[in-house]
Structures are given as C-alpha cells and as structure tokens.
Design an enzyme around this catalytic site. Structure first.
Site, PDB file in Angstrom:
ATOM      1  N   TYR A  23       0.831  -1.201   0.000  1.00 41.77           N
ATOM      2  CA  TYR A  23       0.000   0.000   0.000  1.00 41.77           C
ATOM      3  C   TYR A  23       0.872   1.261   0.000  1.00 41.77           C
ATOM      4  O   TYR A  23       0.549   2.249  -0.654  1.00 41.77           O
ATOM      5  CB  TYR A  23      -0.925  -0.004   1.218  1.00 41.77           C
ATOM      6  CG  TYR A  23      -1.691   1.286   1.400  1.00 41.77           C
ATOM      7  CD1 TYR A  23      -2.778   1.591   0.587  1.00 41.77           C
ATOM      8  CD2 TYR A  23      -1.316   2.202   2.380  1.00 41.77           C
ATOM      9  CE1 TYR A  23      -3.479   2.779   0.738  1.00 41.77           C
ATOM     10  CE2 TYR A  23      -2.009   3.392   2.538  1.00 41.77           C
ATOM     11  CZ  TYR A  23      -3.084   3.678   1.720  1.00 41.77           C
ATOM     12  OH  TYR A  23      -3.762   4.858   1.872  1.00 41.77           O
ATOM     13  N   GLU A  24       1.984   1.200   0.733  1.00 42.21           N
ATOM     14  CA  GLU A  24       2.880   2.356   0.820  1.00 42.21           C
ATOM     15  C   GLU A  24       3.888   2.399  -0.325  1.00 42.21           C
ATOM     16  O   GLU A  24       4.842   3.164  -0.281  1.00 42.21           O
ATOM     17  CB  GLU A  24       3.585   2.363   2.178  1.00 42.21           C
ATOM     18  CG  GLU A  24       2.621   2.631   3.318  1.00 42.21           C
ATOM     19  CD  GLU A  24       3.291   2.727   4.678  1.00 42.21           C
ATOM     20  OE1 GLU A  24       4.470   2.330   4.829  1.00 42.21           O
ATOM     21  OE2 GLU A  24       2.608   3.207   5.608  1.00 42.21           O
ATOM     22  N   GLU A  83       4.494   1.908  15.218  1.00 43.47           N
ATOM     23  CA  GLU A  83       5.308   1.654  14.035  1.00 43.47           C
ATOM     24  C   GLU A  83       4.439   1.391  12.809  1.00 43.47           C
ATOM     25  O   GLU A  83       4.696   1.923  11.739  1.00 43.47           O
ATOM     26  CB  GLU A  83       6.232   0.453  14.282  1.00 43.47           C
ATOM     27  CG  GLU A  83       7.089   0.066  13.107  1.00 43.47           C
ATOM     28  CD  GLU A  83       8.122   1.112  12.721  1.00 43.47           C
ATOM     29  OE1 GLU A  83       8.598   1.062  11.574  1.00 43.47           O
ATOM     30  OE2 GLU A  83       8.460   1.992  13.530  1.00 43.47           O
ATOM     31  N   TYR A  86      -2.481  -0.782  10.109  1.00 47.12           N
ATOM     32  CA  TYR A  86      -2.986  -1.152   8.791  1.00 47.12           C
ATOM     33  C   TYR A  86      -4.325  -1.842   8.944  1.00 47.12           C
ATOM     34  O   TYR A  86      -4.491  -2.735   9.776  1.00 47.12           O
ATOM     35  CB  TYR A  86      -2.001  -2.098   8.090  1.00 47.12           C
ATOM     36  CG  TYR A  86      -2.482  -2.605   6.759  1.00 47.12           C
ATOM     37  CD1 TYR A  86      -2.540  -1.765   5.654  1.00 47.12           C
ATOM     38  CD2 TYR A  86      -2.880  -3.927   6.597  1.00 47.12           C
ATOM     39  CE1 TYR A  86      -2.984  -2.232   4.419  1.00 47.12           C
ATOM     40  CE2 TYR A  86      -3.315  -4.405   5.364  1.00 47.12           C
ATOM     41  CZ  TYR A  86      -3.367  -3.551   4.285  1.00 47.12           C
ATOM     42  OH  TYR A  86      -3.805  -4.006   3.064  1.00 47.12           O
ATOM     43  N   GLY A  93     -13.189   2.110   7.104  1.00 43.26           N
ATOM     44  CA  GLY A  93     -14.400   2.879   7.316  1.00 43.26           C
ATOM     45  C   GLY A  93     -15.361   2.241   8.305  1.00 43.26           C
ATOM     46  O   GLY A  93     -16.412   2.805   8.596  1.00 43.26           O
ATOM     47  N   GLY A  97      -9.579   0.943  12.517  1.00 45.20           N
ATOM     48  CA  GLY A  97      -8.402   1.774  12.783  1.00 45.20           C
ATOM     49  C   GLY A  97      -8.576   2.599  14.043  1.00 45.20           C
ATOM     50  O   GLY A  97      -7.666   2.699  14.869  1.00 45.20           O
ATOM     51  N   ASN A 124      -0.311  10.440   2.026  1.00 41.22           N
ATOM     52  CA  ASN A 124      -1.418   9.603   2.485  1.00 41.22           C
ATOM     53  C   ASN A 124      -2.538  10.451   3.102  1.00 41.22           C
ATOM     54  O   ASN A 124      -2.791  10.421   4.301  1.00 41.22           O
ATOM     55  CB  ASN A 124      -0.903   8.561   3.479  1.00 41.22           C
ATOM     56  CG  ASN A 124      -1.908   7.475   3.757  1.00 41.22           C
ATOM     57  OD1 ASN A 124      -3.089   7.610   3.468  1.00 41.22           O
ATOM     58  ND2 ASN A 124      -1.430   6.395   4.352  1.00 41.22           N
ATOM     59  N   TYR A 131      -6.472  10.822  11.073  1.00 43.05           N
ATOM     60  CA  TYR A 131      -5.750  11.133  12.309  1.00 43.05           C
ATOM     61  C   TYR A 131      -6.148  12.506  12.847  1.00 43.05           C
ATOM     62  O   TYR A 131      -6.350  12.680  14.053  1.00 43.05           O
ATOM     63  CB  TYR A 131      -4.238  11.071  12.092  1.00 43.05           C
ATOM     64  CG  TYR A 131      -3.732   9.700  11.706  1.00 43.05           C
ATOM     65  CD1 TYR A 131      -4.285   8.536  12.241  1.00 43.05           C
ATOM     66  CD2 TYR A 131      -2.705   9.561  10.785  1.00 43.05           C
ATOM     67  CE1 TYR A 131      -3.811   7.285  11.888  1.00 43.05           C
ATOM     68  CE2 TYR A 131      -2.230   8.310  10.425  1.00 43.05           C
ATOM     69  CZ  TYR A 131      -2.782   7.181  10.983  1.00 43.05           C
ATOM     70  OH  TYR A 131      -2.309   5.945  10.622  1.00 43.05           O
TER      71      TYR A 131
END
Length: 160
Positions: A23-24, A83, A86, A93, A97, A124, A131
C-alpha cells in the site's frame, strides 16, 4: 474487536506487514521474516507489541498495529510509538483503525504513558485526515532522520 496478538498470529502479522508495504509503494523493502517478528514480539525480551482488529461478525482479522515503548527526557515518562497501523482496504471505514488507536490510547492512559506518536507518509491524505479527525496534530517543527544500510554500517564500524 481488538485483541492482543499471540505467537500463532505471526504468519498473519507478516502477511499484513507485506500488505501495508505494498500500500505504501514499498513492497520490495520488506526484509523482516516471520522468525524475526516472532522473536521481536514474543522472544525472551520483546522489543515490540501487536494488536489485531477482528471483524465483529466474521471474526476475520482485518487489521493490526505494531508498537513499542519510547521515553521522553522532557516529560520524564514513557510513551508509545506506533510503528505500523494497517486495516485491509475492504474493512476500512468500519471503525477498526479507530479501535486500534483507542486501544493504544487506553494503554497509555492506564500505564501513565504521556504520548502516542507515529509517522504518516505525506501523500497519504486519507490517513492524515483520519488522524486529524481524532485530534492528532502533525509535528511540523521536527524532521525525521534515518541511518540505515551502508551509511549505518560505515558510521558504526570500528575504525582501523
């Protein structure tokens, strides 16, 4: 549901780490093996800790977080450095998270830790907005530096 990872979860955690790296846009940078993760999480002196997010209905693991303790000399107290966080795309949604972060915040509050910190890639935007919605704020006055690979070896090798 959030639960603490067990040694039996290591293969799944390794898979989730690889998914996060993809993903990153850095899948080829993952070098960690399952054995390294097992030792870091469950060895004689654990260096890190992990929690898993499970779907309430299916029980399927849909995300994880991996964290370790830090210490602030200014505050005189420990904190948590997150760290990795995910959640699989199909489960985003649904609150997983937020539940993972809430679990880490709970650990901080109950343990007297004064900070919960992490880094996020500048591109991102979905994560940054998430956040910020929780009240997290970027630390724009600090720049992260890293020594790794050849530079780390060069600096850390004994001089003749």
């Amino acid at each position: 549901m959030i639960r603490t990872a067990t040694p039996a979860d290591v293969p799944l955690i390794h898979t989730l780490v690889r998914e996060l790296a993809a993903y990153e846009k850095a899948a080829d940078e993952v070098k960690a093996t399952e054995e390294q993760l097992r030792e870091a999480l469950f060895g004689e002196r654990p260096a890190a800790f992990a929690h898993l997010a499970q779907d309430d209905e299916s029980g399927e693991v849909v995300g994880f977080c991996l964290w370790f303790l830090t210490f602030s000399t200014w505050r005189g107290a420990c904190g948590i450095y997150l760290e990795d966080l995910y959640v699989r795309p199909e489960a985003r949604g649904a609150g997983h998270g937020k539940a993972l972060l809430a679990e880490l915040a709970r650990i901080c509050v109950e343990s007297g830790y004064e900070r919960l910190e992490w880094a996020v890639l500048n591109w991102n935007e979905p994560s940054i907005n998430f956040y910020k919605s929780l009240g997290a704020r970027p630390q724009d006055e600090w720049t992260v530096y890293r020594l790794a690979d050849d530079a780390l070896t060069a600096l850390g090798s004994p001089r003749p």
